[in-house]
Motif scaffolding. Structure first.
Motif, PDB file in Angstrom:
ATOM      1  N   GLY A 161      30.220  26.227  58.732  1.00  0.00           N
ATOM      2  CA  GLY A 161      31.032  27.439  58.869  1.00  0.00           C
ATOM      3  C   GLY A 161      32.124  27.495  57.809  1.00  0.00           C
ATOM      4  N   LEU A 162      32.760  26.339  57.575  1.00  0.00           N
ATOM      5  CA  LEU A 162      33.844  26.256  56.599  1.00  0.00           C
ATOM      6  C   LEU A 162      33.327  26.561  55.193  1.00  0.00           C
ATOM      7  CD1 LEU A 162      36.815  25.496  56.818  1.00  0.00           C
ATOM      8  CD2 LEU A 162      36.197  23.176  56.118  1.00  0.00           C
ATOM      9  N   LEU A 163      32.209  25.918  54.837  1.00  0.00           N
ATOM     10  CA  LEU A 163      31.656  26.143  53.496  1.00  0.00           C
ATOM     11  C   LEU A 163      31.150  27.578  53.351  1.00  0.00           C
ATOM     12  CD1 LEU A 163      29.772  22.794  52.822  1.00  0.00           C
ATOM     13  CD2 LEU A 163      31.955  23.559  51.911  1.00  0.00           C
ATOM     14  N   GLY A 164      30.632  28.132  54.438  1.00  0.00           N
ATOM     15  CA  GLY A 164      30.198  29.535  54.405  1.00  0.00           C
ATOM     16  C   GLY A 164      31.361  30.448  54.053  1.00  0.00           C
ATOM     17  N   LYS A 165      32.526  30.155  54.636  1.00  0.00           N
ATOM     18  CA  LYS A 165      33.732  30.924  54.332  1.00  0.00           C
ATOM     19  C   LYS A 165      34.096  30.783  52.847  1.00  0.00           C
ATOM     20  CE  LYS A 165      37.640  30.171  56.488  1.00  0.00           C
ATOM     21  NZ  LYS A 165      38.640  29.633  57.449  1.00  0.00           N
ATOM     22  N   TYR A 166      34.042  29.542  52.365  1.00  0.00           N
ATOM     23  CA  TYR A 166      34.373  29.300  50.952  1.00  0.00           C
ATOM     24  C   TYR A 166      33.460  30.102  50.030  1.00  0.00           C
ATOM     25  CZ  TYR A 166      37.062  25.141  52.401  1.00  0.00           C
ATOM     26  OH  TYR A 166      37.956  24.283  52.965  1.00  0.00           O
ATOM     27  N   LEU A 167      32.173  30.172  50.401  1.00  0.00           N
ATOM     28  CA  LEU A 167      31.233  30.905  49.557  1.00  0.00           C
ATOM     29  C   LEU A 167      31.602  32.390  49.498  1.00  0.00           C
ATOM     30  CD1 LEU A 167      27.831  29.270  50.587  1.00  0.00           C
ATOM     31  CD2 LEU A 167      29.079  28.954  48.447  1.00  0.00           C
ATOM     32  N   CYS A 168      32.050  32.941  50.641  1.00  0.00           N
ATOM     33  CA  CYS A 168      32.486  34.346  50.666  1.00  0.00           C
ATOM     34  C   CYS A 168      33.727  34.529  49.787  1.00  0.00           C
ATOM     35  CB  CYS A 168      32.792  34.798  52.082  1.00  0.00           C
ATOM     36  SG  CYS A 168      31.350  34.777  53.132  1.00  0.00           S
ATOM     37  N   TYR A 169      34.660  33.598  49.920  1.00  0.00           N
ATOM     38  CA  TYR A 169      35.861  33.659  49.080  1.00  0.00           C
ATOM     39  C   TYR A 169      35.484  33.574  47.599  1.00  0.00           C
ATOM     40  CZ  TYR A 169      38.867  32.867  53.171  1.00  0.00           C
ATOM     41  OH  TYR A 169      39.533  32.966  54.362  1.00  0.00           O
ATOM     42  N   ALA A 170      34.487  32.739  47.308  1.00  0.00           N
ATOM     43  CA  ALA A 170      34.079  32.566  45.914  1.00  0.00           C
ATOM     44  C   ALA A 170      33.510  33.873  45.357  1.00  0.00           C
ATOM     45  CB  ALA A 170      33.045  31.450  45.802  1.00  0.00           C
ATOM     46  N   LEU A 171      32.741  34.582  46.195  1.00  0.00           N
ATOM     47  CA  LEU A 171      32.198  35.867  45.754  1.00  0.00           C
ATOM     48  C   LEU A 171      33.331  36.861  45.513  1.00  0.00           C
ATOM     49  CD1 LEU A 171      29.747  37.650  45.199  1.00  0.00           C
ATOM     50  CD2 LEU A 171      29.575  38.116  47.645  1.00  0.00           C
ATOM     51  N   LEU A 172      34.333  36.811  46.377  1.00  0.00           N
ATOM     52  CA  LEU A 172      35.497  37.680  46.215  1.00  0.00           C
ATOM     53  C   LEU A 172      36.239  37.349  44.917  1.00  0.00           C
ATOM     54  CD1 LEU A 172      37.502  39.762  47.343  1.00  0.00           C
ATOM     55  CD2 LEU A 172      38.484  37.966  48.761  1.00  0.00           C
ATOM     56  N   ALA A 173      36.409  36.058  44.656  1.00  0.00           N
ATOM     57  CA  ALA A 173      37.103  35.633  43.435  1.00  0.00           C
ATOM     58  C   ALA A 173      36.312  36.067  42.205  1.00  0.00           C
ATOM     59  CB  ALA A 173      37.277  34.115  43.433  1.00  0.00           C
ATOM     60  N   LEU A 174      35.001  35.978  42.298  1.00  0.00           N
ATOM     61  CA  LEU A 174      34.122  36.404  41.209  1.00  0.00           C
ATOM     62  C   LEU A 174      34.356  37.878  40.891  1.00  0.00           C
ATOM     63  CD1 LEU A 174      31.615  35.380  39.562  1.00  0.00           C
ATOM     64  CD2 LEU A 174      30.225  36.417  41.350  1.00  0.00           C
ATOM     65  N   ALA A 175      34.445  38.685  41.963  1.00  0.00           N
ATOM     66  CA  ALA A 175      34.669  40.124  41.794  1.00  0.00           C
ATOM     67  C   ALA A 175      35.989  40.381  41.074  1.00  0.00           C
ATOM     68  CB  ALA A 175      34.661  40.812  43.158  1.00  0.00           C
ATOM     69  N   VAL A 176      37.017  39.590  41.433  1.00  0.00           N
ATOM     70  CA  VAL A 176      38.322  39.775  40.805  1.00  0.00           C
ATOM     71  C   VAL A 176      38.283  39.324  39.350  1.00  0.00           C
ATOM     72  CG1 VAL A 176      40.708  38.957  40.809  1.00  0.00           C
ATOM     73  CG2 VAL A 176      39.644  39.700  42.937  1.00  0.00           C
ATOM     74  N   ASP A 177      37.575  38.231  39.077  1.00  0.00           N
ATOM     75  CA  ASP A 177      37.507  37.748  37.691  1.00  0.00           C
ATOM     76  C   ASP A 177      36.785  38.755  36.795  1.00  0.00           C
ATOM     77  OD1 ASP A 177      38.066  35.944  35.658  1.00  0.00           O
ATOM     78  OD2 ASP A 177      36.114  34.981  35.834  1.00  0.00           O
ATOM     79  N   LEU A 178      35.815  39.452  37.368  1.00  0.00           N
ATOM     80  CA  LEU A 178      35.085  40.438  36.572  1.00  0.00           C
ATOM     81  C   LEU A 178      36.035  41.484  35.998  1.00  0.00           C
ATOM     82  CD1 LEU A 178      32.280  41.568  35.686  1.00  0.00           C
ATOM     83  CD2 LEU A 178      32.298  42.918  37.781  1.00  0.00           C
ATOM     84  N   ILE A 179      36.980  41.944  36.802  1.00  0.00           N
ATOM     85  CA  ILE A 179      37.885  42.977  36.285  1.00  0.00           C
ATOM     86  C   ILE A 179      39.111  42.385  35.594  1.00  0.00           C
ATOM     87  CG2 ILE A 179      37.202  44.844  37.829  1.00  0.00           C
ATOM     88  CD1 ILE A 179      39.674  44.158  39.510  1.00  0.00           C
ATOM     89  N   TRP A 180      39.603  41.266  36.118  1.00  0.00           N
ATOM     90  CA  TRP A 180      40.835  40.703  35.549  1.00  0.00           C
ATOM     91  C   TRP A 180      40.524  39.899  34.291  1.00  0.00           C
ATOM     92  CZ3 TRP A 180      43.894  35.890  37.352  1.00  0.00           C
ATOM     93  CH2 TRP A 180      45.156  35.882  36.737  1.00  0.00           C
ATOM     94  N   GLY A 181      39.518  39.030  34.397  1.00  0.00           N
ATOM     95  CA  GLY A 181      39.198  38.154  33.274  1.00  0.00           C
ATOM     96  C   GLY A 181      38.575  38.901  32.108  1.00  0.00           C
ATOM     97  N   TYR A 182      37.801  39.916  32.393  1.00  0.00           N
ATOM     98  CA  TYR A 182      37.061  40.572  31.316  1.00  0.00           C
ATOM     99  C   TYR A 182      37.608  41.928  30.918  1.00  0.00           C
ATOM    100  CZ  TYR A 182      33.765  36.798  31.592  1.00  0.00           C
ATOM    101  OH  TYR A 182      33.206  35.552  31.548  1.00  0.00           O
ATOM    102  N   CYS A 183      38.358  42.583  31.818  1.00  0.00           N
ATOM    103  CA  CYS A 183      38.845  43.914  31.442  1.00  0.00           C
ATOM    104  C   CYS A 183      40.363  44.021  31.564  1.00  0.00           C
ATOM    105  CB  CYS A 183      38.154  44.971  32.314  1.00  0.00           C
ATOM    106  SG  CYS A 183      38.290  46.630  31.663  1.00  0.00           S
ATOM    107  N   GLY A 184      40.999  42.914  31.952  1.00  0.00           N
ATOM    108  CA  GLY A 184      42.455  42.908  32.005  1.00  0.00           C
ATOM    109  C   GLY A 184      43.062  43.729  33.139  1.00  0.00           C
ATOM    110  N   ILE A 185      42.230  44.127  34.109  1.00  0.00           N
ATOM    111  CA  ILE A 185      42.764  44.885  35.246  1.00  0.00           C
ATOM    112  C   ILE A 185      43.208  43.887  36.314  1.00  0.00           C
ATOM    113  CG2 ILE A 185      42.247  46.569  37.040  1.00  0.00           C
ATOM    114  CD1 ILE A 185      39.955  47.582  35.256  1.00  0.00           C
ATOM    115  N   LEU A 186      44.520  43.749  36.470  1.00  0.00           N
ATOM    116  CA  LEU A 186      45.025  42.806  37.474  1.00  0.00           C
ATOM    117  C   LEU A 186      45.197  43.546  38.791  1.00  0.00           C
ATOM    118  CD1 LEU A 186      46.154  40.147  38.468  1.00  0.00           C
ATOM    119  CD2 LEU A 186      48.338  40.735  37.446  1.00  0.00           C
ATOM    120  N   SER A 187      44.181  43.454  39.663  1.00  0.00           N
ATOM    121  CA  SER A 187      44.255  44.121  40.957  1.00  0.00           C
ATOM    122  C   SER A 187      44.930  43.194  41.959  1.00  0.00           C
ATOM    123  CB  SER A 187      42.854  44.487  41.438  1.00  0.00           C
ATOM    124  OG  SER A 187      42.892  44.846  42.798  1.00  0.00           O
TER     125      SER A 187
END
Lengths: 253, 381
Positions: free
Chosen positions: B51-77
């Motif tokens: 259950g714990l690792l499942g949560k981490y995986l969801c967080y990781a997907l969320l972080a990935l989404a943020v990196d897509l806009i922040w890391g590559y397009c400079g949009i700090l949401s």
């Protein structure tokens, strides 16, 4: 078979009675001047003469308060924004060289390459052989063949200027606006830049804003002198240098 | 060098492929160790860990989404938690409808909280959520539409930098206040909870938990591949160009606002999917998920992992959340201080995060090797 021939305009650029005021300061004041197809033109003027404001107006970054700005006789540039104007065929090089620092020389030129600018086109875009050839040709032309896979940020100041000119060429514009291309260059680089711009003129119109008189001399082209947002004099370099008013403005007599 | 190969976008990403292989191994091996290895065996993995690792995986997907806009397009949401929460609410609404008459009040038509509020009928916006496929479409569509409207207004008006960050923060805060209200019809303060099953599978069962864990891992891998494809395309290079020199990009003729809008909506949808996978694993979704601090935490994950690598965001999300699990258990009082300190330290000393340090270390080693090779070559000649 091509039925329509491309309309050959009388003027590539036509400015008439253009003014722009910032908080009461007249950056551009009743400015009128024209550029013909294939012409190379230098614009000089002291700081605050309105050179950058003029560029901003032509490229759609600013809207003039009054006045006409036409491209290729027909297109009213005051009704379009930057991306539109760039795609119509006006390329701009900034005073401070701005290349994309974290992309390679090749990738910088790929981005500038003329073509569809749509989001989904870009997602599935693949360069064809002709486009590769075109990019490599421009790389050679601006003398960066050995730096093809270097990051933009690792280039020297002069090389960045050239890369930016190369990007302009890749846009295949009818008109190039070039802001201080020789700034921060060595004498040798300045010479090469002047030669490059002279080559480009003829196939395209080029407007160069510059401070460096040696560079203007090397360009050997008509010169327009701006002062307080207005055309003060026009002619060859010798003519304007002999002009009383110009001497007064430059030497402050 | 731009490779001609069709799969160049994947082949050039060695670190990413390794990380994906690791995640794949984890979601294959751990379920086996959980379900088929006897509980008293040393190799047994508890359902708690799954259950714990499942949560981490969801967080990781969320972080990935943020990196897509922040890391590559400079949009700090600073409001990406909102998209995560909306996806979670969409999933929660489906699971609420699945409860049927098994609620405390036994009402076959209305969820418990509506009965409690004396509501007589289901609000219109709850229609359709008894259908799984409709709910799954809404998981991506609801955050996508919000991102589209918000992004369209913001990017068209050329709101950038810190101003954009502030209004994204305001957006998630406003949504939090709205969802706290009972008359919104989303369960107010308590949110949605008491879920029983998902597609007919009981959420209490170990097999369902493992299935959700595997789904989260698969979603993360697919999300990663999608993001990698996007950033490796020409579109990705336009994004980088916007990040590094926005007005230059405009003057080359790109409609910056369209590119930003595309990537912002895509990112919001990924965040929504992450939220939808998260909610059944934790068993609740409430307005707290909208709180601004959550969105800021995501930024810390990405910053610690390393911005602009995609895999850095995944590593950061797992590392920081593991730290959080450990420290909130061991020293609960100091966790928030540590989180703040982490952000300061990573901003000051690790501009490229953990991934950046590894990269630097590798570069140095390669340099040393090249130097040695050069030296020995000289001797030989």
């Amino acid at each position: 078979m091509k039925l329509m021939t491309k309309h050959i305009p009388q003027h590539i650029l036509y400015l008439n009675g253009v003014s722009k005021t910032f908080d009461g300061f007249k950056a551009i004041n009743d400015l009128s001047f024209t550029v013909k197809p294939g012409e190379l033109r230098a614009i000089i003027g002291p700081n605050g003469a309105g050179k950058t404001t003029m560029m901003d107006i032509i490229t759609g970054k600013l809207k003039p308060d009054v006045g006409d700005v036409f491209f290729r006789d027909m297109v009213d540039l005051t009704k379009h924004d930057e991306a539109d104007i760039a795609n119509m065929g006006i390329g701009r090089k900034f005073q401070k060289p701005t290349v994309i620092e974290s992309l390679t020389v090749f990738e910088n030129l790929e981005l500038a390459l003329t073509g569809n600018r749509g989001v989904f086109k870009a997602l599935f875009h693949k360069l064809d052989a002709e486009q590769y050839r075109r990019i490599d040709e421009v790389i050679k032309r601006v003398g960066l063949a050995e730096k093809r896979d270097w990051l933009g940020g690792n280039l020297s100041h002069g090389q960045k200027q050239w890369l930016e000119i190369g990007m302009l060429l890749n846009q295949e514009p009818d008109l190039l606006l070039v802001d201080e291309p020789a700034a921060g260059m060595t004498d040798h680089e300045t010479e090469l830049t002047a030669k490059l711009l002279k080559e480009i003129a003829g196939e395209r119109s080029v407007v160069v804003v510059e401070h460096d008189m040696e560079f203007i001399k090397a360009l050997a082209c008509p010169v327009t002198v701006l002062h307080e947002g207005h055309v003060l004099a026009e002619g060859t370099l010798e003519q304007v240098q002999a002009n009383e008013q110009v001497i007064e403005v430059y030497l402050g007599r | 060098m731009t490779s001609q190969s069709r799969l160049a976008w994947l082949m050039n990403d060695v670190a990413g492929r390794r990380l994906m292989a690791l995640i794949l191994a984890v979601i294959i091996i751990l379920p086996v160790l959980n379900l088929w290895v006897p509980k008293d065996s040393f190799f047994h993995v508890s359902s708690y860990t799954i259950g714990l690792l499942g949560k981490y995986l969801c967080y990781a997907l969320l972080a990935l989404a943020v990196d897509l806009i922040w890391g590559y397009c400079g949009i700090l949401s600073l409001g990406h938690g909102a998209f995560f929460a909306l996806g979670g609410y969409a999933m929660g609404m489906y699971m609420m409808r699945q409860i049927g008459d098994r609620g405390v009040y036994g009402n076959p038509l209305l969820p418990d909280f509506m009965v409690f509020l004396n509501w007589q009928e289901l609000p219109w916006y709850w229609y359709g959520f008894d259908n799984f496929f409709f709910a799954m479409v809404m998981v991506a569509l609801a955050p996508g539409i919000l991102a589209f409207v918000f992004g369209w207004l913001a990017f068209r008006s050329r709101v950038t930098g810190v101003y954009l960050s502030i209004i994204t923060q305001a957006m998630t805060y406003a949504l939090m206040l709205a969802f706290f209200r009972n008359d919104m019809g989303f369960g107010g303060n308590n949110g949605l909870t008491d879920f029983k099953d998902l597609l007919g599978f009981s959420l209490q069962k170990d097999t369902t938990k493992v299935a959700l864990f595997v789904c989260s891992g698969v979603a993360l891998i697919l999300g990663y591949l999608l993001c990698r494809y996007v950033v490796s395309s020409k579109l990705g290079r336009v994004l980088v160009s916007i990040r590094d020199a926005e007005s230059r990009t405009r003057f080359i003729g790109y409609r910056v606002e369209h590119y930003k809008l595309f990537v912002f909506v895509l990112s919001a949808m990924l965040a929504g999917v992450a939220g939808a996978l998260y909610v059944p694993q934790v068993g609740i979704i409430n307005p707290g998920e909208f709180s601004p601090i959550n969105s800021i935490e995501i930024i810390i994950w990405v910053a610690v992992g390393g911005r602009g690598f995609l895999y850095g965001a995944i590593i950061g999300a797992v590392l920081v959340n593991y730290g959080k699990t450990f420290f909130t258990g061991a020293f609960p009082e100091i966790w928030l201080f540590m989180l703040g300190g982490l952000f300061v330290v990573s901003t000051l000393f690790l501009p490229q995060g953990v991934v950046g340090i590894v990269q630097q270390w590798k570069d140095k080693r390669a340099e040393k090797k090249a130097l040695q090779a050069g030296a020995s070559g000289e001797v030989a000649s």
